[in-house]
Design a protein around this motif. Structure first.
Motif, mmCIF file in Angstrom:
data_model
loop_
_atom_site.group_PDB
_atom_site.id
_atom_site.type_symbol
_atom_site.label_atom_id
_atom_site.label_comp_id
_atom_site.label_asym_id
_atom_site.label_seq_id
_atom_site.Cartn_x
_atom_site.Cartn_y
_atom_site.Cartn_z
ATOM 1 N N UNK A 307 0.836 -1.202 0.000
ATOM 2 C CA UNK A 307 0.000 0.000 0.000
ATOM 3 C C UNK A 307 0.868 1.248 0.000
ATOM 4 N N UNK A 308 0.353 2.298 -0.622
ATOM 5 C CA UNK A 308 1.082 3.557 -0.671
ATOM 6 C C UNK A 308 1.064 4.145 -2.064
ATOM 7 N N UNK A 309 1.772 5.266 -2.223
ATOM 8 C CA UNK A 309 1.851 5.984 -3.494
ATOM 9 C C UNK A 309 3.274 5.862 -4.035
ATOM 10 N N UNK A 310 3.402 5.517 -5.342
ATOM 11 C CA UNK A 310 4.708 5.232 -5.916
ATOM 12 C C UNK A 310 4.792 5.810 -7.328
ATOM 13 N N UNK A 311 6.010 6.212 -7.761
ATOM 14 C CA UNK A 311 6.172 6.709 -9.134
ATOM 15 C C UNK A 311 5.893 5.604 -10.146
ATOM 16 N N UNK A 312 5.259 5.957 -11.231
ATOM 17 C CA UNK A 312 4.942 4.981 -12.273
ATOM 18 C C UNK A 312 6.141 4.726 -13.183
ATOM 19 N N UNK A 313 6.982 5.722 -13.359
ATOM 20 C CA UNK A 313 8.090 5.608 -14.316
ATOM 21 C C UNK A 313 9.002 4.441 -13.981
ATOM 22 N N UNK A 380 9.412 18.837 -16.945
ATOM 23 C CA UNK A 380 8.389 17.822 -16.701
ATOM 24 C C UNK A 380 7.110 18.499 -16.242
ATOM 25 N N UNK A 381 6.038 18.331 -16.996
ATOM 26 C CA UNK A 381 4.779 18.992 -16.662
ATOM 27 C C UNK A 381 3.934 18.223 -15.663
ATOM 28 N N UNK A 382 3.966 16.896 -15.754
ATOM 29 C CA UNK A 382 3.117 16.058 -14.911
ATOM 30 C C UNK A 382 3.952 14.932 -14.304
ATOM 31 N N UNK A 383 3.615 14.566 -13.089
ATOM 32 C CA UNK A 383 4.194 13.389 -12.474
ATOM 33 C C UNK A 383 3.150 12.276 -12.528
ATOM 34 N N UNK A 384 3.546 11.114 -13.035
ATOM 35 C CA UNK A 384 2.644 9.972 -13.197
ATOM 36 C C UNK A 384 2.925 8.981 -12.071
ATOM 37 N N UNK A 385 1.896 8.533 -11.384
ATOM 38 C CA UNK A 385 2.102 7.686 -10.211
ATOM 39 C C UNK A 385 0.913 6.756 -10.006
ATOM 40 N N UNK A 386 1.117 5.756 -9.135
ATOM 41 C CA UNK A 386 0.023 4.842 -8.808
ATOM 42 C C UNK A 386 -0.084 4.712 -7.298
ATOM 43 N N UNK A 387 -1.257 4.297 -6.855
ATOM 44 C CA UNK A 387 -1.504 4.169 -5.418
ATOM 45 C C UNK A 387 -2.296 2.898 -5.134
ATOM 46 N N UNK A 388 -1.837 2.156 -4.152
ATOM 47 C CA UNK A 388 -2.562 0.996 -3.631
ATOM 48 C C UNK A 388 -3.238 1.398 -2.319
ATOM 49 N N UNK A 389 -4.544 1.160 -2.256
ATOM 50 C CA UNK A 389 -5.279 1.330 -1.011
ATOM 51 C C UNK A 389 -5.846 -0.026 -0.597
ATOM 52 N N UNK A 390 -6.519 -0.045 0.547
ATOM 53 C CA UNK A 390 -7.053 -1.306 1.047
ATOM 54 C C UNK A 390 -8.017 -1.944 0.048
ATOM 55 N N UNK A 391 -8.893 -1.120 -0.562
ATOM 56 C CA UNK A 391 -9.909 -1.663 -1.456
ATOM 57 C C UNK A 391 -9.894 -1.033 -2.842
ATOM 58 N N UNK A 396 -2.666 8.101 -11.512
ATOM 59 C CA UNK A 396 -2.860 9.553 -11.586
ATOM 60 C C UNK A 396 -1.733 10.204 -12.374
ATOM 61 N N UNK A 397 -2.071 11.309 -13.018
ATOM 62 C CA UNK A 397 -1.094 12.212 -13.621
ATOM 63 C C UNK A 397 -1.362 13.590 -13.021
ATOM 64 N N UNK A 398 -0.422 14.090 -12.251
ATOM 65 C CA UNK A 398 -0.623 15.305 -11.462
ATOM 66 C C UNK A 398 0.311 16.398 -11.948
ATOM 67 N N UNK A 574 6.756 10.736 -1.320
ATOM 68 C CA UNK A 574 5.512 10.849 -2.081
ATOM 69 C C UNK A 574 5.839 11.329 -3.495
ATOM 70 N N UNK A 575 5.280 10.685 -4.529
ATOM 71 C CA UNK A 575 5.669 11.033 -5.907
ATOM 72 C C UNK A 575 5.460 12.501 -6.269
ATOM 73 N N UNK A 576 4.360 13.090 -5.833
ATOM 74 C CA UNK A 576 4.090 14.488 -6.170
ATOM 75 C C UNK A 576 5.050 15.406 -5.425
ATOM 76 N N UNK A 577 5.246 15.154 -4.124
ATOM 77 C CA UNK A 577 6.189 15.954 -3.345
ATOM 78 C C UNK A 577 7.590 15.828 -3.937
ATOM 79 N N UNK A 578 7.975 14.614 -4.284
ATOM 80 C CA UNK A 578 9.297 14.368 -4.856
ATOM 81 C C UNK A 578 9.479 15.138 -6.166
ATOM 82 N N UNK A 579 8.464 15.103 -7.014
ATOM 83 C CA UNK A 579 8.563 15.789 -8.309
ATOM 84 C C UNK A 579 8.686 17.295 -8.124
ATOM 85 N N UNK A 580 7.945 17.840 -7.170
ATOM 86 C CA UNK A 580 8.008 19.286 -6.943
ATOM 87 C C UNK A 580 9.348 19.690 -6.337
#
Length: 673
Positions: A307-313, A380-391, A396-398, A574-580
């Motif tokens: 679980x968590x948020x991770x970079x897609x690249x 880089x205009x957008x950061x692409x990432x994925x997230x696993x949650x419980x259900x 996302x592209x942010x 966090x992928x978005x924080x990391x990208x910024x």
């Protein structure tokens, strides 16, 4: 000049508010804020937007100033169409139930204002009639149908909030609310009586609309895509709780795709397949639905289970099957959409399902791509990432930076913007806020400290130098011991804010049985119920994280001690924080001091603001992080905190609460106190 004079007539010591608002105290800052906004709104601002940039004003007004009336009154008198955008429903309710009626009664009787919410908050008559005719027994248990039928004869807009007896997770509401992909527009047989159409007609006749940030940015995103508009045209936007603007804009200017969206589409299709289809058509549709669902599960299985948020690249570089599974899923969307097209391009609901299917396919194709990893960080205009949650599973592209999006979608479309909040500055500087939103460095600003007597009625406690830093091995043990000491000194009456669920749960498990007062934990009951119990059970303690750092308004004795475990730095992985942060580094900045520290300061200021909600409140703010003194950046944090007397000797805290107890006893025994 007449309207500027009226600000004095309204906010001055002998003004309208002083005469008609119980307990009103004239404050120079409130009048100055109202006058500045009146000047902005009555100036000769460019109606054609030829400059390409809205005139802006940023105002930090700390708790107790009365900023809501300070912007609503000049907005009401400006003659312009103004949108007031808030982040929370509580503030919306306050504006609509208290401030607007007051303005209408004592300032401008002709003033028209309306709250506009997202379309899912309103009942769709067509879908309601469908459900009734379909005899969906499980959804109409008891007297539900009778209650709604009776309500429909009285309601003005079919607003979900009026049904206080209907649970927030009601499956029925999901079937009868207004949703874009089910709307028939001009072809709807119930269009003449449509609640949403009625709302839009009345909104068009109002000078002031109250919305939340999510709806405003939804409107901006729809306009940008050329798909019409959610709100009628407006000239001015006033953002209250403006420190949330970047976060909400990030969501609406990005793209998203989730496993839940696919499951929701499949479930809706299966329900609809029981009506209006021949047996052969239904079998064909169910095969395509099962094919899509199977491909979705195969695609999801490629991603790590953690679980968590991770970079897609990174996953795209290492996975040999991800793009193959993506292409198979895209093909399954194609097959389903073609089947829906065969049922009739204009036949309801299949046409709407087809649009929904193609939209999900487009989101997946845009997010899960291999070409976005080749640009320099600053491009880089957008950061692409994925997230696993419980259900759920999400892609996302942010946008890394929303400043350009705001310029194109907001600042070039309105004449003026006002940004206000209790927390816009870090160490008295608007630089971080301006940089994140792309506001010019010379944007006019005002800053008003809280009028509350922090110096006389509060203490700020930071542990002694020997207390361990958060990274130390013995920090957790020492933290729990110090929290217990503080709770015993205050006799409970405490809100304890943590920077993570893990830290909250560790502290709760260690202390819940050792503290001789009721201890509540966020998540063990609904938020409103938790706050009600904390407020009414005076000696209780509430352990909380995340959303409880703001929006908690508990005046009085119930909240006499505010404890914060440590400085609220975000996880840099966090992928978005990391990208910024990478963007800032690539352009020559310092990610820690230019990004992480200001964000942590703003969050800390929000948390600290929970203690003093009225002038009569008193208590201790305890921040159990010695980095406020041991690190150089601690000075920036300290200079952003209220002017409470700072103590590092625990005995001073004990003395404060002992003196409070003595004062309370004297008040009870001496009526003249």
């Amino acid at each position: 000049m007449e309207r500027l004079t009226s600000m004095r007539d309204i906010f001055g010591p002998d003004g309208v508010l002083a005469h008609h608002l119980t307990g009103y105290e004239a404050r120079a800052g409130q009048q100055e804020m109202a006058t500045a906004i009146a000047e902005l709104l009555t100036a000769d601002i460019d109606p054609d937007r030829s400059s390409g940039q809205a005139v802006s004003l940023a105002i930090e007004a700390e708790t107790g100033l009365g900023k809501t009336l300070a912007y609503l009154v000049p907005a009401a008198l400006s003659g312009k169409r103004v949108v007031v955008s808030t982040n929370t429903r509580n503030l919306q309710d306050q504006i609509l139930e208290r401030e607007i009626p007051f303005i209408r009664k004592y300032v401008d009787p002709s003033f028209k204002a309306l709250c506009v919410k997202g379309r899912q908050n309103y009942l769709c008559l067509y879908r309601w009639h469908q459900q009734c005719s379909g005899a969906q027994g499980e959804l109409f248990a008891g007297s539900v149908a009778e209650k709604i039928t009776s309500w429909l004869k009285e309601t003005r807009f079919g607003d979900r909030a009026e049904l206080d007896w209907l649970s927030s997770g009601s499956p029925l509401w999901q079937k009868i609310c207004c949703q874009t992909h089910f709307c028939l527009g001009g072809d709807c047989p119930d269009g003449h009586h449509c609640f949403l159409n009625r709302l839009r007609r009345e909104a068009a006749a109002c000078k002031l609309l109250v919305v939340n940030h999510h709806l405003l940015f939804s409107d901006l995103a729809v306009r940008r895509g050329g798909h019409g508009e959610v709100l009628p045209r407006y000239e001015v936007v006033i953002f209250d709780e403006a420190h949330h603007v970047e976060g909400v804009a990030t969501r609406f200017f990005g793209r998203s795709f989730s496993r839940y969206q696919v499951k929701d589409l499949a479930a809706d299709l299966e329900r609809s397949s029981t009506d209006g289809l021949q047996p052969g058509q239904r079998r064909q549709l169910l095969r395509k639905i099962n094919g899509l669902s199977g491909r979705m599960e195969q695609f999801t299985a490629v991603f790590p289970a953690a679980r968590g948020r991770f970079p897609l690249a990174e996953l795209l570089r290492t996975s040999t099957s991800l793009m193959e599974k993506r292409d198979l899923l895209l093909s399954a969307f194609d097959a389903l959409a073609e089947t829906l097209d065969d049922f009739g391009s204009s036949a309801e609901p299949w046409a709407q399902y087809g649009v929904r299917c193609r939209q999900l396919q487009a989101e997946l194709a845009a997010i899960c791509v291999e070409t976005f990893d080749d640009l320099p960080e600053e491009e880089v205009g957008y950061v692409h990432w994925f997230e696993r949650r419980e259900k759920n599973f999400l892609l996302s592209a942010t946008p890394v930076d929303v400043a350009t999006e705001l310029q194109d979608s907001l600042f070039s479309m309105v004449a003026a913007c006002v940004f206000t909040s209790a927390t816009l500055t870090t160490a008295g500087d608007f630089k971080y806020f301006f940089g994140r939103l792309g506001l010019a460095e010379d944007t006019p600003t005002l800053s008003f400290p809280s009028p509350f007597p922090y110096a006389k009625r509060t203490l700020l406690y930071i542990p002694e130098d020997a207390f361990p830093e958060p990274a130390a091995k013995d920090y957790q043990h020492k933290l729990h011991g110090r929290i217990q000491q503080l709770l015993e000194a205050a006799g409970g009456r405490a809100l304890v804010l943590f920077t993570s669920f893990k830290a909250m749960n560790l502290a709760f498990n260690a202390l819940a049985e050792t503290v001789n007062v009721p201890v509540f934990r966020q998540g063990d009951a609904p938020r409103h119920e938790m706050l009600r119990r904390f407020s009414t059970e005076i000696d209780s303690v509430l352990f909380a994280v995340a959303s409880f750092w703001e929006g908690v308004d508990i005046p009085g004795e119930s909240l006499s001690l505010l404890i914060i475990d440590k400085l609220p730095f975000e996880v840099p992985s966090d992928p978005v924080i990391m990208a910024r942060m990478n963007r800032i580094a690539a352009t020559g900045g310092n990610p820690f001091f230019d990004f992480q520290v200001p964000r942590a300061i703003l969050t800390l200021r929000q948390g600290v603001g929970r203690l003093m909600r009225k002038s009569e409140d008193r208590g201790v703010i305890a921040i159990l992080d010695v980095r406020l003194f041991s690190k150089g950046y601690g000075r920036r944090f300290r200079s952003s905190l209220p002017p409470s007397p700072l103590v590092r000797d625990f005995q001073a805290v004990t003395t404060f609460f002992t003196q409070e107890c003595d004062d309370s006893q004297q008040r009870e025994s001496d009526p003249a106190w």
